[in-house]
Scaffold this motif. Structure first.
Motif, PDB file in Angstrom:
ATOM      1  N   VAL A  52     -42.150  24.084  13.309  1.00  0.00           N
ATOM      2  CA  VAL A  52     -42.226  23.087  12.246  1.00  0.00           C
ATOM      3  C   VAL A  52     -43.484  23.255  11.396  1.00  0.00           C
ATOM      4  CG1 VAL A  52     -42.392  20.618  11.749  1.00  0.00           C
ATOM      5  CG2 VAL A  52     -40.818  21.440  13.521  1.00  0.00           C
ATOM      6  N   PHE A  53     -44.638  23.304  12.045  1.00  0.00           N
ATOM      7  CA  PHE A  53     -45.895  23.382  11.306  1.00  0.00           C
ATOM      8  C   PHE A  53     -45.964  24.678  10.500  1.00  0.00           C
ATOM      9  CE2 PHE A  53     -50.670  23.902  11.261  1.00  0.00           C
ATOM     10  CZ  PHE A  53     -50.926  22.852  10.404  1.00  0.00           C
ATOM     11  N   ALA A  54     -45.614  25.790  11.129  1.00  0.00           N
ATOM     12  CA  ALA A  54     -45.653  27.080  10.433  1.00  0.00           C
ATOM     13  C   ALA A  54     -44.681  27.106   9.258  1.00  0.00           C
ATOM     14  CB  ALA A  54     -45.331  28.207  11.409  1.00  0.00           C
ATOM     15  N   ALA A  90     -38.335   7.976  11.667  1.00  0.00           N
ATOM     16  CA  ALA A  90     -38.891   6.667  12.002  1.00  0.00           C
ATOM     17  C   ALA A  90     -39.937   6.198  10.995  1.00  0.00           C
ATOM     18  CB  ALA A  90     -39.514   6.711  13.397  1.00  0.00           C
ATOM     19  N   LEU A  91     -40.284   7.038  10.040  1.00  0.00           N
ATOM     20  CA  LEU A  91     -41.284   6.656   9.042  1.00  0.00           C
ATOM     21  C   LEU A  91     -40.611   6.014   7.838  1.00  0.00           C
ATOM     22  CD1 LEU A  91     -43.609   9.805   9.126  1.00  0.00           C
ATOM     23  CD2 LEU A  91     -43.987   7.586  10.220  1.00  0.00           C
ATOM     24  N   ALA A  92     -41.195   4.950   7.352  1.00  0.00           N
ATOM     25  CA  ALA A  92     -40.619   4.221   6.218  1.00  0.00           C
ATOM     26  C   ALA A  92     -40.889   4.954   4.915  1.00  0.00           C
ATOM     27  CB  ALA A  92     -41.214   2.814   6.160  1.00  0.00           C
ATOM     28  N   ASP A  93     -40.103   4.649   3.901  1.00  0.00           N
ATOM     29  CA  ASP A  93     -40.370   5.155   2.558  1.00  0.00           C
ATOM     30  C   ASP A  93     -41.778   4.732   2.137  1.00  0.00           C
ATOM     31  OD1 ASP A  93     -37.795   6.023   2.617  1.00  0.00           O
ATOM     32  OD2 ASP A  93     -37.050   4.679   1.053  1.00  0.00           O
ATOM     33  N   GLY A  94     -42.509   5.668   1.533  1.00  0.00           N
ATOM     34  CA  GLY A  94     -43.851   5.369   1.066  1.00  0.00           C
ATOM     35  C   GLY A  94     -44.942   5.636   2.078  1.00  0.00           C
ATOM     36  N   ALA A  95     -44.563   5.884   3.330  1.00  0.00           N
ATOM     37  CA  ALA A  95     -45.580   6.207   4.336  1.00  0.00           C
ATOM     38  C   ALA A  95     -46.117   7.610   4.090  1.00  0.00           C
ATOM     39  CB  ALA A  95     -44.986   6.101   5.735  1.00  0.00           C
ATOM     40  N   ARG A  96     -47.341   7.841   4.559  1.00  0.00           N
ATOM     41  CA  ARG A  96     -47.958   9.151   4.433  1.00  0.00           C
ATOM     42  C   ARG A  96     -47.993   9.835   5.796  1.00  0.00           C
ATOM     43  NH1 ARG A  96     -50.274   6.249   0.279  1.00  0.00           N
ATOM     44  NH2 ARG A  96     -50.863   7.467  -1.573  1.00  0.00           N
ATOM     45  N   LEU A  97     -47.718  11.144   5.794  1.00  0.00           N
ATOM     46  CA  LEU A  97     -47.732  11.931   7.024  1.00  0.00           C
ATOM     47  C   LEU A  97     -48.651  13.119   6.838  1.00  0.00           C
ATOM     48  CD1 LEU A  97     -46.616  12.654   9.867  1.00  0.00           C
ATOM     49  CD2 LEU A  97     -44.764  13.887   8.687  1.00  0.00           C
ATOM     50  N   VAL A  98     -49.611  13.275   7.751  1.00  0.00           N
ATOM     51  CA  VAL A  98     -50.519  14.420   7.745  1.00  0.00           C
ATOM     52  C   VAL A  98     -50.283  15.209   9.031  1.00  0.00           C
ATOM     53  CG1 VAL A  98     -52.915  15.192   7.729  1.00  0.00           C
ATOM     54  CG2 VAL A  98     -52.234  13.211   6.358  1.00  0.00           C
ATOM     55  N   LEU A  99     -49.943  16.477   8.881  1.00  0.00           N
ATOM     56  CA  LEU A  99     -49.755  17.380  10.025  1.00  0.00           C
ATOM     57  C   LEU A  99     -51.004  18.237  10.146  1.00  0.00           C
ATOM     58  CD1 LEU A  99     -46.070  18.521   9.377  1.00  0.00           C
ATOM     59  CD2 LEU A  99     -46.869  16.681  10.873  1.00  0.00           C
ATOM     60  N   SER A 100     -51.702  18.107  11.260  1.00  0.00           N
ATOM     61  CA  SER A 100     -52.997  18.768  11.427  1.00  0.00           C
ATOM     62  C   SER A 100     -52.990  19.660  12.654  1.00  0.00           C
ATOM     63  CB  SER A 100     -54.109  17.715  11.554  1.00  0.00           C
ATOM     64  OG  SER A 100     -55.360  18.326  11.805  1.00  0.00           O
ATOM     65  N   GLY A 101     -53.539  20.861  12.519  1.00  0.00           N
ATOM     66  CA  GLY A 101     -53.625  21.742  13.675  1.00  0.00           C
ATOM     67  C   GLY A 101     -54.105  23.125  13.299  1.00  0.00           C
ATOM     68  N   LEU A 136     -51.908  15.224  15.337  1.00  0.00           N
ATOM     69  CA  LEU A 136     -52.811  16.285  15.750  1.00  0.00           C
ATOM     70  C   LEU A 136     -52.041  17.347  16.530  1.00  0.00           C
ATOM     71  CD1 LEU A 136     -55.925  14.230  16.912  1.00  0.00           C
ATOM     72  CD2 LEU A 136     -55.417  15.158  14.664  1.00  0.00           C
ATOM     73  N   ASP A 137     -52.618  18.558  16.569  1.00  0.00           N
ATOM     74  CA  ASP A 137     -51.976  19.683  17.272  1.00  0.00           C
ATOM     75  C   ASP A 137     -50.529  19.832  16.820  1.00  0.00           C
ATOM     76  OD1 ASP A 137     -54.291  20.254  18.840  1.00  0.00           O
ATOM     77  OD2 ASP A 137     -53.803  18.539  20.094  1.00  0.00           O
ATOM     78  N   ALA A 138     -50.341  19.795  15.502  1.00  0.00           N
ATOM     79  CA  ALA A 138     -48.998  19.827  14.925  1.00  0.00           C
ATOM     80  C   ALA A 138     -48.190  21.076  15.281  1.00  0.00           C
ATOM     81  CB  ALA A 138     -49.082  19.680  13.408  1.00  0.00           C
ATOM     82  N   ASP A 166     -41.762  20.382  17.996  1.00  0.00           N
ATOM     83  CA  ASP A 166     -40.507  21.116  17.878  1.00  0.00           C
ATOM     84  C   ASP A 166     -39.618  20.413  16.861  1.00  0.00           C
ATOM     85  OD1 ASP A 166     -38.739  19.131  19.174  1.00  0.00           O
ATOM     86  OD2 ASP A 166     -39.843  19.655  20.992  1.00  0.00           O
ATOM     87  N   VAL A 167     -38.535  21.060  16.463  1.00  0.00           N
ATOM     88  CA  VAL A 167     -37.752  20.553  15.335  1.00  0.00           C
ATOM     89  C   VAL A 167     -37.063  19.237  15.669  1.00  0.00           C
ATOM     90  CG1 VAL A 167     -35.681  21.898  15.916  1.00  0.00           C
ATOM     91  CG2 VAL A 167     -36.106  21.220  13.548  1.00  0.00           C
ATOM     92  N   GLU A 168     -36.589  19.065  16.897  1.00  0.00           N
ATOM     93  CA  GLU A 168     -35.915  17.814  17.241  1.00  0.00           C
ATOM     94  C   GLU A 168     -36.900  16.652  17.305  1.00  0.00           C
ATOM     95  OE1 GLU A 168     -31.954  18.650  19.732  1.00  0.00           O
ATOM     96  OE2 GLU A 168     -33.759  19.238  20.814  1.00  0.00           O
ATOM     97  N   GLY A 169     -38.051  16.875  17.945  1.00  0.00           N
ATOM     98  CA  GLY A 169     -39.053  15.819  18.016  1.00  0.00           C
ATOM     99  C   GLY A 169     -39.579  15.443  16.646  1.00  0.00           C
ATOM    100  N   ALA A 170     -39.783  16.458  15.786  1.00  0.00           N
ATOM    101  CA  ALA A 170     -40.279  16.183  14.436  1.00  0.00           C
ATOM    102  C   ALA A 170     -39.257  15.412  13.618  1.00  0.00           C
ATOM    103  CB  ALA A 170     -40.631  17.497  13.742  1.00  0.00           C
ATOM    104  N   ALA A 171     -37.965  15.733  13.799  1.00  0.00           N
ATOM    105  CA  ALA A 171     -36.922  15.020  13.064  1.00  0.00           C
ATOM    106  C   ALA A 171     -36.885  13.543  13.456  1.00  0.00           C
ATOM    107  CB  ALA A 171     -35.567  15.673  13.317  1.00  0.00           C
ATOM    108  N   VAL A 172     -36.988  13.265  14.745  1.00  0.00           N
ATOM    109  CA  VAL A 172     -36.995  11.879  15.222  1.00  0.00           C
ATOM    110  C   VAL A 172     -38.202  11.137  14.654  1.00  0.00           C
ATOM    111  CG1 VAL A 172     -37.237  10.414  17.267  1.00  0.00           C
ATOM    112  CG2 VAL A 172     -35.693  12.389  17.311  1.00  0.00           C
ATOM    113  N   LEU A 173     -39.356  11.800  14.644  1.00  0.00           N
ATOM    114  CA  LEU A 173     -40.570  11.166  14.136  1.00  0.00           C
ATOM    115  C   LEU A 173     -40.450  10.838  12.658  1.00  0.00           C
ATOM    116  CD1 LEU A 173     -43.562  10.349  14.476  1.00  0.00           C
ATOM    117  CD2 LEU A 173     -44.158  12.717  13.919  1.00  0.00           C
ATOM    118  N   VAL A 174     -40.014  11.800  11.865  1.00  0.00           N
ATOM    119  CA  VAL A 174     -39.934  11.593  10.414  1.00  0.00           C
ATOM    120  C   VAL A 174     -38.889  10.538  10.071  1.00  0.00           C
ATOM    121  CG1 VAL A 174     -39.337  12.725   8.231  1.00  0.00           C
ATOM    122  CG2 VAL A 174     -40.830  13.871   9.855  1.00  0.00           C
TER     123      VAL A 174
END
Length: 233
Positions: A169-171, A145-156, A129-131, A135-143
């Motif tokens: 990132v969101f823009a 950490a996600l396994a192959d096949g996981a789904r990511l929804v960026l909402s905001g 939420l509130d995507a 910021d680019v560094e935080g988003a890189a760390v998050l992504v």
């Protein structure tokens, strides 16, 4: 360091897009959604590994409906907010406090599902939420950490203030148009909310505004627009 983070983020997002398999059993969950926009978000997420969702304050109920629907299908679905207040609001919207985490709590392991044997977050769907605050560094760390096949929804809401750190990132994901984009048709309360909701999906419609909070004045050309503006002022 920002260039490396941006490259890592791009690779990670491409990985999510390419490793996700379309789910075939989400139609019933979409049919039971509380609103047409929530149903669209559920259907879109079923078919894609990366999805953007944009809308105003009222549209925040749609990611909550997506999380609840995914949980009902037996998936490990979670929503991540940037603040503790956002986490509490998401918990209230989903009706399940176990589904909501803060991003910091999720990545540290203090909240959420923890990690699997490969070190990835043990989840199937993550809604951020509130995507715009990513910021680019935080988003890189998050992504990462996600396994192959996981789904990511960026909402905001793409119109709000962006991240305090480097990157948009969101823009940038919206501008790239490389993943499905769901624009909510659920307006915020009042004439201005209805107007903004229409503009968000590319429509300029007359709205019911008894107090004249919104007045749309049709014009034929730029010259008449200037003339009408002077008259109104």
């Amino acid at each position: 360091r920002y260039a490396l983070a941006e490259e890592s983020l791009a690779d990670g997002l491409a990985r999510l897009v390419n490793t996700c398999e379309k789910a075939a059993d989400w139609a019933e969950a979409a049919a039971a959604a509380p609103s047409p926009s929530a149903a669209e978000l559920i259907r879109t997420t079923a078919a894609a590994g990366l999805v953007t969702h944009s809308g105003g304050e009222a549209a925040r109920a749609e990611p909550a409906a997506l999380i609840a629907a995914a949980r009902g299908l037996g998936l490990r679905a979670f929503g991540a907010a940037h603040s503790e207040d956002g986490r509490r609001r998401l918990s209230a919207a989903t009706g399940d406090p176990d589904t909501a985490v803060t991003l910091a709590g999720l990545l540290s392991g203090a909240q959420g599902p923890g990690r699997d044997e490969d070190g990835a977050l043990a989840l199937d769907l993550l809604v951020v939420l509130d995507a715009p605050q990513l910021d680019v560094e935080g988003a890189a760390v998050l992504v990462e950490a996600l396994a192959d096949g996981a789904r990511l929804v960026l909402s905001g809401d793409p119109g709000v203030l962006g991240s305090a750190g480097a990157g948009r990132v969101f823009a940038d994901v919206l501008a790239a148009r490389t993943c499905p984009q769901v624009v909510s048709r659920t307006p915020d309360p009042g004439p201005i909310g209805e107007l903004v909701s229409g503009i968000g999906i590319g429509e300029l419609n007359q709205v019911d505004a008894p107090g004249k909070e919104v007045v749309i004045v049709p014009v034929r050309d730029a010259g008449e627009a200037v003339h009408r503006t002077v008259q109104l002022v």
